[in-house]
Design a protein around this motif. Structure first.
Motif, short mmCIF file in Angstrom:
data_model
loop_
_atom_site.label_atom_id
_atom_site.label_comp_id
_atom_site.label_asym_id
_atom_site.label_seq_id
_atom_site.Cartn_x
_atom_site.Cartn_y
_atom_site.Cartn_z
N LEU A 1 -8.90 -1.59 14.82
CA LEU A 1 -7.45 -1.67 15.00
C LEU A 1 -6.76 -2.26 13.77
CD1 LEU A 1 -5.50 -1.21 17.52
CD2 LEU A 1 -5.52 -3.68 17.70
N ILE A 2 -7.32 -3.36 13.26
CA ILE A 2 -6.70 -4.02 12.10
C ILE A 2 -6.86 -3.18 10.84
CG2 ILE A 2 -6.69 -6.15 10.71
CD1 ILE A 2 -7.55 -7.62 13.28
N THR A 3 -7.92 -2.37 10.77
CA THR A 3 -8.07 -1.44 9.64
C THR A 3 -6.94 -0.41 9.65
OG1 THR A 3 -10.45 -1.75 9.76
CG2 THR A 3 -9.68 0.10 8.45
N ILE A 4 -6.57 0.02 10.86
CA ILE A 4 -5.44 0.96 10.99
C ILE A 4 -4.15 0.28 10.52
CG2 ILE A 4 -4.07 2.35 12.64
CD1 ILE A 4 -6.75 2.57 14.31
N PHE A 5 -3.98 -1.00 10.88
CA PHE A 5 -2.82 -1.77 10.42
C PHE A 5 -2.83 -1.87 8.89
CE2 PHE A 5 -2.99 -4.54 14.55
CZ PHE A 5 -2.43 -3.50 15.27
N HIS A 6 -4.03 -2.07 8.33
CA HIS A 6 -4.18 -2.20 6.87
C HIS A 6 -3.73 -0.90 6.18
CE1 HIS A 6 -5.85 -4.39 3.45
NE2 HIS A 6 -6.43 -3.28 3.04
N PHE A 7 -4.11 0.22 6.77
CA PHE A 7 -3.69 1.52 6.23
C PHE A 7 -2.18 1.68 6.36
CE2 PHE A 7 -8.13 2.90 6.34
CZ PHE A 7 -8.18 3.64 5.18
N HIS A 8 -1.63 1.18 7.47
CA HIS A 8 -0.18 1.25 7.68
C HIS A 8 0.55 0.43 6.62
CE1 HIS A 8 3.58 -0.23 9.74
NE2 HIS A 8 3.76 1.09 9.74
N THR A 9 0.00 -0.76 6.32
CA THR A 9 0.62 -1.65 5.32
C THR A 9 0.58 -1.02 3.93
OG1 THR A 9 -0.22 -3.48 6.64
CG2 THR A 9 0.56 -4.03 4.45
N TYR A 10 -0.55 -0.44 3.60
CA TYR A 10 -0.71 0.16 2.26
C TYR A 10 -0.64 1.69 2.35
CZ TYR A 10 -2.25 -4.50 0.84
OH TYR A 10 -2.33 -5.85 0.58
N TRP A 11 0.27 2.20 3.13
CA TRP A 11 0.33 3.64 3.40
C TRP A 11 0.56 4.47 2.13
CZ3 TRP A 11 -1.81 6.95 6.09
CH2 TRP A 11 -1.29 8.23 6.31
N LYS A 12 1.46 3.97 1.25
CA LYS A 12 1.79 4.73 0.03
C LYS A 12 0.57 4.87 -0.87
CE LYS A 12 6.74 4.04 -0.26
NZ LYS A 12 7.83 3.30 -0.90
N THR A 13 -0.15 3.77 -1.10
CA THR A 13 -1.34 3.82 -1.95
C THR A 13 -2.48 4.57 -1.25
OG1 THR A 13 -1.64 1.53 -1.25
CG2 THR A 13 -1.10 1.88 -3.56
N SER A 14 -2.50 4.46 0.06
CA SER A 14 -3.55 5.17 0.82
C SER A 14 -3.37 6.68 0.69
CB SER A 14 -3.49 4.79 2.30
OG SER A 14 -3.67 3.42 2.46
N LYS A 15 -2.12 7.13 0.72
CA LYS A 15 -1.84 8.56 0.60
C LYS A 15 -2.25 9.06 -0.79
CE LYS A 15 2.50 8.84 1.94
NZ LYS A 15 3.83 9.42 2.19
N LYS A 16 -1.99 8.23 -1.82
CA LYS A 16 -2.31 8.59 -3.20
C LYS A 16 -3.82 8.77 -3.38
CE LYS A 16 1.49 6.52 -5.80
NZ LYS A 16 1.87 5.35 -6.60
N MET A 17 -4.57 8.00 -2.61
CA MET A 17 -6.03 8.02 -2.72
C MET A 17 -6.60 9.41 -2.44
SD MET A 17 -8.47 5.32 -0.79
CE MET A 17 -8.31 6.02 0.84
N PHE A 18 -5.94 10.13 -1.54
CA PHE A 18 -6.45 11.43 -1.14
C PHE A 18 -5.89 12.59 -1.96
CE2 PHE A 18 -6.89 8.72 2.63
CZ PHE A 18 -8.26 8.84 2.81
N THR A 19 -4.89 12.32 -2.79
CA THR A 19 -4.34 13.39 -3.62
C THR A 19 -5.22 13.56 -4.87
OG1 THR A 19 -2.84 11.80 -4.62
CG2 THR A 19 -1.92 13.18 -2.88
N ILE A 20 -5.35 14.81 -5.31
CA ILE A 20 -6.27 15.09 -6.42
C ILE A 20 -5.64 14.77 -7.77
CG2 ILE A 20 -7.66 16.89 -7.56
CD1 ILE A 20 -7.74 18.21 -4.65
N ASN A 21 -4.44 15.29 -8.03
CA ASN A 21 -3.81 15.03 -9.32
C ASN A 21 -2.53 14.22 -9.17
OD1 ASN A 21 -5.63 16.45 -11.05
ND2 ASN A 21 -4.77 18.35 -10.23
N ASN A 22 -2.66 12.94 -9.45
CA ASN A 22 -1.45 12.11 -9.42
C ASN A 22 -1.29 11.36 -10.73
OD1 ASN A 22 -3.48 10.29 -9.09
ND2 ASN A 22 -2.41 9.04 -7.59
N GLY A 23 -1.95 11.90 -11.74
CA GLY A 23 -1.82 11.32 -13.08
C GLY A 23 -2.71 10.13 -13.32
N GLY A 24 -3.61 9.82 -12.38
CA GLY A 24 -4.49 8.67 -12.47
C GLY A 24 -5.70 8.81 -13.28
#
Lengths: 107, 239
Positions: free
Chosen positions: A84-107
């Motif tokens: 449950l708290i891991t889900i909260f953690h993803f909610h808190t860092y949702w923007k960076t979490s979304k970036k993690m799954f994108t292939i090309n974000n200039g990183g």
């Protein structure tokens, strides 16, 4: 043996909603809300994950200790809370979490 | 002379302990439970004889029964074990539905062989593999071959996979234990739960290392702790 699922999760759901609403209402800083839940995540992980890890080592070694069954019980109960708290953690860092799954974000 | 004997005697202790340990745990409950009733504390629950108690937790019963078979008083032997179980203070439930328990025993043969083992989770190889993998990517990152973003993203993906795998399999296992569902998949789910958990624990430690500053920030924000460097500078009027 029946493990409680809703009972240990309920205080954390209410707690998260509480600090989230306090932060949204401007009563506490965002960093306060984030750090409270990072600390809780760390503590729950320490008990549940650490307990599971100790249990695994004991299983690998084939060691029987009287604490094993209590360790298993709290590992399961706090493990459910950890999910449950891991889900909260993803909610808190949702923007960076979304970036993690994108292939090309200039990183 | 006396000293040598003492050293030899002491040296045999770990060997004797190891042998007695492996002997006592080979076919027993890996958690040390005695007469664990249906649906059992863990997904390893197996009941081939259909008595509503986990067979793995009855390893002691089997030996007691054979030793007391000459006296033809098996009931007394089993009862005494039941009492000792209650005396240990565990939550030992009474079998509500023996029929249900016996029906579960029908599937017991399928996964009995798999669920019997207490180890084989490759704890050390996986841990070493992950740590060496992290050291390698950290080396690439420090040399400028791998960007900090990619380095972090790679290990964030690993830790997410660890949490996701452990969480999903853990929740499935809890529901299975609660509902007394016993399938041939149980040992496989337990195995993968443990494997993902290794990834989760090592991955979390790596995650803390990667985000060391925000981690320190938790204590700074919540408890007002200063970092050791900051404290040192302040005490020595270096700021």
């Amino acid at each position: 043996m029946v493990y409680d699922i809703l009972l240990p999760s309920l205080p954390f759901i209410i707690g998260y909603l509480g600090t989230y609403l306090l932060y949204r209402g401007g009563y506490i800083k965002k960093s306060m809300h984030i750090n409270i839940w990072n600390l809780i995540l760390g503590l729950i992980f320490l008990i549940s994950g650490g307990g599971g890890f100790i249990l695994l080592i004991l299983l690998e070694l084939g060691t029987l200790l009287p604490i094993n069954i209590h360790l298993l019980y709290w590992h399961v109960e706090l493990g459910l809370t950890l999910v449950l708290i891991t889900i909260f953690h993803f909610h808190t860092y949702w923007k960076t979490s979304k970036k993690m799954f994108t292939i090309n974000n200039g990183g | 002379m006396m000293r040598d004997r003492l050293i030899k005697a002491l040296a045999t202790i770990p060997i004797v302990t190891a042998f007695s340990m492996s002997g006592s745990c080979a076919a027993g409950c890996p958690y040390g439970l005695v007469n664990d009733p249906y649906p059992g504390h863990c997904p390893r629950y197996i009941d081939i004889n259909g008595d509503g108690l986990c067979d793995l937790s009855q390893a002691t019963t089997a030996t007691t029964d054979t030793s007391t078979s000459s006296s033809d008083d098996d009931t007394v032997a089993t009862d005494s074990i039941d009492d000792s179980t209650n005396g240990r203070g565990h939550d030992v439930d009474v079998v509500d539905d023996p029929q249900n328990a016996s029906s579960i025993s029908d599937t017991g043969d399928i996964d009995g062989n798999l669920s019997d083992d207490g180890g084989g989770y490759y704890l050390l190889p996986i841990s070493l593999l992950l740590i060496s993998g992290y050291l390698f990517t950290h080396y690439l990152f420090s040399k400028g071959i791998l960007s900090p973003k990619k380095h972090r993203r790679l290990w964030n993906l690993f830790v997410t996979a660890g949490y996701l795998g452990t969480g999903v399999t853990g929740v499935i296992l809890t529901f299975m234990v609660n509902m007394g569902v016993k399938t041939a998949l149980n040992p496989s789910i337990t195995f993968w739960h443990a494997e993902f958990a290794i990834l989760m624990v090592i991955g979390t430690l790596i995650h803390i290392h990667l985000y060391w500053k925000p981690f320190k920030n938790i204590f700074k924000v919540l408890f007002g702790f200063k970092t050791f460097k900051g404290e040192f500078k302040r005490n020595n009027n270096m700021e």
